[in-house]
Design a protein around this motif. Structure first.
Motif, PDB file in Angstrom:
ATOM      1  N   GLU A 128       4.151   5.134  12.193  1.00 50.64           N
ATOM      2  CA  GLU A 128       4.300   6.026  11.047  1.00 50.64           C
ATOM      3  C   GLU A 128       5.389   5.583  10.074  1.00 50.64           C
ATOM      4  O   GLU A 128       5.648   6.286   9.093  1.00 50.64           O
ATOM      5  N   ASP A 129       6.029   4.460  10.332  1.00 49.69           N
ATOM      6  CA  ASP A 129       7.197   4.080   9.526  1.00 49.69           C
ATOM      7  C   ASP A 129       6.892   4.042   8.034  1.00 49.69           C
ATOM      8  O   ASP A 129       7.579   4.684   7.225  1.00 49.69           O
ATOM      9  N   GLU A 130       5.869   3.295   7.644  1.00 49.40           N
ATOM     10  CA  GLU A 130       5.562   3.174   6.216  1.00 49.40           C
ATOM     11  C   GLU A 130       5.001   4.475   5.655  1.00 49.40           C
ATOM     12  O   GLU A 130       5.223   4.805   4.486  1.00 49.40           O
ATOM     13  N   LEU A 131       4.290   5.238   6.486  1.00 48.20           N
ATOM     14  CA  LEU A 131       3.766   6.536   6.056  1.00 48.20           C
ATOM     15  C   LEU A 131       4.918   7.476   5.704  1.00 48.20           C
ATOM     16  O   LEU A 131       4.914   8.123   4.642  1.00 48.20           O
ATOM     17  N   LEU A 132       5.920   7.556   6.572  1.00 48.90           N
ATOM     18  CA  LEU A 132       7.059   8.439   6.335  1.00 48.90           C
ATOM     19  C   LEU A 132       7.953   7.912   5.217  1.00 48.90           C
ATOM     20  O   LEU A 132       8.511   8.687   4.434  1.00 48.90           O
ATOM     21  N   LEU A 133       8.078   6.587   5.145  1.00 56.75           N
ATOM     22  CA  LEU A 133       8.860   6.001   4.064  1.00 56.75           C
ATOM     23  C   LEU A 133       8.195   6.293   2.720  1.00 56.75           C
ATOM     24  O   LEU A 133       8.875   6.605   1.724  1.00 56.75           O
ATOM     25  N   ALA A 134       6.871   6.215   2.688  1.00 56.69           N
ATOM     26  CA  ALA A 134       6.147   6.526   1.454  1.00 56.69           C
ATOM     27  C   ALA A 134       6.330   7.981   1.069  1.00 56.69           C
ATOM     28  O   ALA A 134       6.574   8.309  -0.100  1.00 56.69           O
ATOM     29  N   LEU A 250       3.635   1.702  -1.517  1.00 54.66           N
ATOM     30  CA  LEU A 250       3.761   2.641  -0.412  1.00 54.66           C
ATOM     31  C   LEU A 250       3.009   3.937  -0.721  1.00 54.66           C
ATOM     32  O   LEU A 250       2.269   4.467   0.119  1.00 54.66           O
ATOM     33  N   GLN A 251       3.207   4.444  -1.930  1.00 56.23           N
ATOM     34  CA  GLN A 251       2.550   5.691  -2.307  1.00 56.23           C
ATOM     35  C   GLN A 251       1.042   5.520  -2.393  1.00 56.23           C
ATOM     36  O   GLN A 251       0.286   6.426  -2.006  1.00 56.23           O
ATOM     37  N   SER A 252       0.581   4.389  -2.855  1.00 54.57           N
ATOM     38  CA  SER A 252      -0.868   4.135  -2.901  1.00 54.57           C
ATOM     39  C   SER A 252      -1.454   4.111  -1.501  1.00 54.57           C
ATOM     40  O   SER A 252      -2.546   4.648  -1.251  1.00 54.57           O
ATOM     41  N   ALA A 253      -0.728   3.482  -0.563  1.00 56.83           N
ATOM     42  CA  ALA A 253      -1.188   3.430   0.815  1.00 56.83           C
ATOM     43  C   ALA A 253      -1.212   4.834   1.427  1.00 56.83           C
ATOM     44  O   ALA A 253      -2.137   5.177   2.180  1.00 56.83           O
ATOM     45  N   PHE A 254      -0.207   5.649   1.086  1.00 54.93           N
ATOM     46  CA  PHE A 254      -0.174   7.024   1.578  1.00 54.93           C
ATOM     47  C   PHE A 254      -1.376   7.802   1.055  1.00 54.93           C
ATOM     48  O   PHE A 254      -2.057   8.509   1.813  1.00 54.93           O
ATOM     49  N   GLU A 255      -1.645   7.685  -0.239  1.00 54.09           N
ATOM     50  CA  GLU A 255      -2.767   8.413  -0.846  1.00 54.09           C
ATOM     51  C   GLU A 255      -4.084   8.011  -0.193  1.00 54.09           C
ATOM     52  O   GLU A 255      -4.930   8.871   0.114  1.00 54.09           O
ATOM     53  N   LYS A 256      -4.259   6.735   0.039  1.00 50.42           N
ATOM     54  CA  LYS A 256      -5.505   6.246   0.632  1.00 50.42           C
ATOM     55  C   LYS A 256      -5.666   6.757   2.052  1.00 50.42           C
ATOM     56  O   LYS A 256      -6.756   7.176   2.468  1.00 50.42           O
ATOM     57  N   ARG A 257      -4.574   6.735   2.804  1.00 50.11           N
ATOM     58  CA  ARG A 257      -4.645   7.138   4.214  1.00 50.11           C
ATOM     59  C   ARG A 257      -4.858   8.641   4.361  1.00 50.11           C
ATOM     60  O   ARG A 257      -5.577   9.095   5.244  1.00 50.11           O
ATOM     61  N   ALA A 258      -4.235   9.413   3.493  1.00 42.71           N
ATOM     62  CA  ALA A 258      -4.303  10.870   3.615  1.00 42.71           C
ATOM     63  C   ALA A 258      -5.548  11.468   2.976  1.00 42.71           C
ATOM     64  O   ALA A 258      -5.932  12.602   3.303  1.00 42.71           O
TER      65      ALA A 258
END
Length: 544
Positions: A128-134, A250-258
């Motif tokens: 979850e590191d990059e998810l939480l960092l994002a 990071l934010q783009s990756a968060f948006e895609k994952r969520a």
């Protein structure tokens, strides 16, 4: 071959982690002022909504939440209604569908201008590191990790290997569960945030209990949150986690994952089935269920109906418990000590509901002594078939004969009996049967004299006593106690007893008068029981 590859991967991870140990250290303490719960909570729309359902005499208002999807939907409703602040504290907030839905709602609230503070124990944040960092890169969001692992973060194996010299510190975890919106309304109890706590898991799911709280007690819960949030062992995620990705990536990756995450789709009728429903239910039981299931919709509509009025108190562990050399010498300083002291004041009966029961010798002596003095003591826990921690069951199994000889009433939850009860009451789908058959008890509650109840994160085991920080509430309410008791009675259990030969038996009621007795834990194989007996001596009970 896959097993061999996994073993080699773990060995390589641990070897690399050990090589990095020399440079593994926590960052310096946080820089900047402490932050606290908002003080102008009375000006929020959420307060206006809940205040209509609160008593005028200063008591708080409560509603039980035994059904996972409803308890999760209540959190979502609060996140959407919050206008000033959201405080989130969990041992586990998984990156699965349920966890991602909540993180997405928290992000949305922050975009609206709500201050969001997220405090997670670092034990369960693997992957979850990059998810939480994002998430922390969005305006108005702060994410902190409690008692973090400074290196080897790519797996739990490498984390422990890289931090081996610091094991005593890292073995102490924050087990608290709390969600607070606008310092006005809160949800606390036994549930983490993950699919299995919201009946959203295709495999095993948990039978649990949360409590919705509104009124003065919420301010005490916020104080408990602030105590941990502002501690020296809560580190900003950006001080612990590193990423090669920039903020935008990071934010783009968060948006895609969520984006694709969905919460539980189990409906209200399924809720009635899971929290207990049969044609013989009393009118009061039906009324209980209706109120439990309706809370999210009531919050969303702004028309909150009856809350149970009561007085209570918040219990939370001191931070000294989470320190490597933390001292617990102060009398009644921990949640466990204070709950035990409260239980010792019982006059007639004590009912304990816990997924894991591993008391120390002193605790066993106290229970046996209390039962010998005429106190009616009931223990409700997992069976070997339902538990998610079989080794904890083995530690409890060793104590069973002594408990039964002392007159303690012991019952264990049975997944199979729950399914059979469901089939007897209504037509059942095979998928639903599979979900029910995997139910494990996760609820942590104590009832004293049918008048007061404890509900929280504390298990009745040695890890909760000595190592984990815990949070809970004691509420003085016969109405809430009766609701919990009706919920318990609607579940199906094995009753344990000693046979004429003095051996433990598990007894199933198969009719009004008939019963079936088993001389070994039902719904389990000889192989599983034998393997656990062999492994049990290798595990220290303090870590269970």
């Amino acid at each position: 071959m896959p097993v061999m590859k996994n073993c080699l991967r773990h060995m390589l991870s641990m070897t690399l982690a050990v090589l990095l140990t020399a440079c593994a250290s926590l960052p310096p303490g946080r820089v900047g002022p402490d932050t606290e719960a908002i003080s102008d909570w009375a000006q929020t729309q959420l307060h206006k909504t809940v205040s209509r359902a609160l008593p005028a005499d200063g008591r708080s208002g409560f509603r039980l939440q035994p059904y996972g999807p409803t308890a999760f939907a209540t959190r979502i409703a609060l996140a959407r209604m919050a206008t000033r602040s959201i405080d989130v504290q969990y041992f586990l907030l998984a990156p699965d569908s349920t966890g991602l839905v909540l993180l997405r709602e928290l992000r949305d609230a922050a975009v609206r201008g709500v201050r969001v503070r997220i405090l997670l124990d670092d034990f369960n944040t693997v992957g979850e590191d990059e998810l939480l960092l994002a998430l922390s890169s969005y305006p108005n969001v702060q994410v902190r990790l409690f008692n973090p692992y400074p290196a080897g973060r790519w797996s739990i194996w490498s984390r422990f290997a890289a931090s081996a010299p610091d094991f005593n510190r890292l073995n102490r975890r924050m087990h608290n569960k709390l969600f607070v919106a606008d310092n006005v309304a809160a949800v606390t109890g036994g549930r983490n945030v993950a699919d299995e706590y919201a009946m959203n898991n295709a495999g095993s799911n948990f039978l649990d209990m949360d409590l919705f709280v509104a009124g003065p007690m919420v301010r005490d819960l916020s104080d408990a949150f602030d105590h941990y949030w502002n501690s020296e062992v809560a580190h900003d995620v950006s001080d612990v986690v590193r990423s090669a990705l920039g903020r935008s990536a990071l934010q783009s990756a968060f948006e895609k994952r969520a984006a694709s995450a969905v919460s539980s789709t189990v409906g209200p009728l399924d809720g009635e089935r899971v929290i207990g429903h049969s044609t013989g239910d009393s009118l009061q039981s039906v009324t209980d269920r209706a109120a439990m299931l309706a809370l999210p919709e009531e919050l969303t509509s702004g028309r909150l109906n009856h809350l149970v009025p009561a007085r209570g108190r918040v219990l939370f562990d001191p931070l000294s418990k989470t320190h490597r050399s933390g001292s617990l010498s102060s009398e009644n300083s921990t949640v466990t000590q204070r709950v035990v002291q409260w239980m010792q004041g019982a006059r007639a009966r004590v009912t304990m509901v816990t997924p894991y029961f591993v008391p120390d010798d002193e605790g066993m002596e106290a229970l046996i002594g209390a039962s010998g003095r005429g106190l009616k003591i009931t223990l409700i826990t997992n069976s070997l078939a339902s538990t998610d921690v079989p080794l904890a069951y083995m530690a409890y199994w060793r104590r069973l004969e002594a408990l039964l000889r002392a007159g303690v009433n012991v019952t264990e939850v049975s997944p199979d009996l729950v399914v059979r009860r469901h089939r007897a009451g209504a037509e059942s789908e095979q998928a639903e049967d599979r979900a029910l058959s995997a139910l494990a008890l996760h609820m942590k509650s104590v009832i004293v004299d049918d008048q007061e109840m404890f509900l929280g994160s504390m298990n009745l085991d040695l890890r909760s006593t000595k190592l984990n920080s815990e949070l809970g509430v004691i509420v003085d309410s016969q109405e809430l106690v009766q609701q919990i008791k009706r919920f318990i009675e609607a579940t199906r259990w094995y009753t344990l007893r000693l046979s004429s030969a003095g051996e433990v038996q598990w007894v199933e009621q198969v009719g009004d008068q008939a019963e079936r007795a088993y001389n070994a834990p039902p719904e389990t194989s000889v192989w599983r029981r034998t393997l656990l007996r062999l492994l049990a001596p290798l595990v220290t009970e303090d870590n269970l």
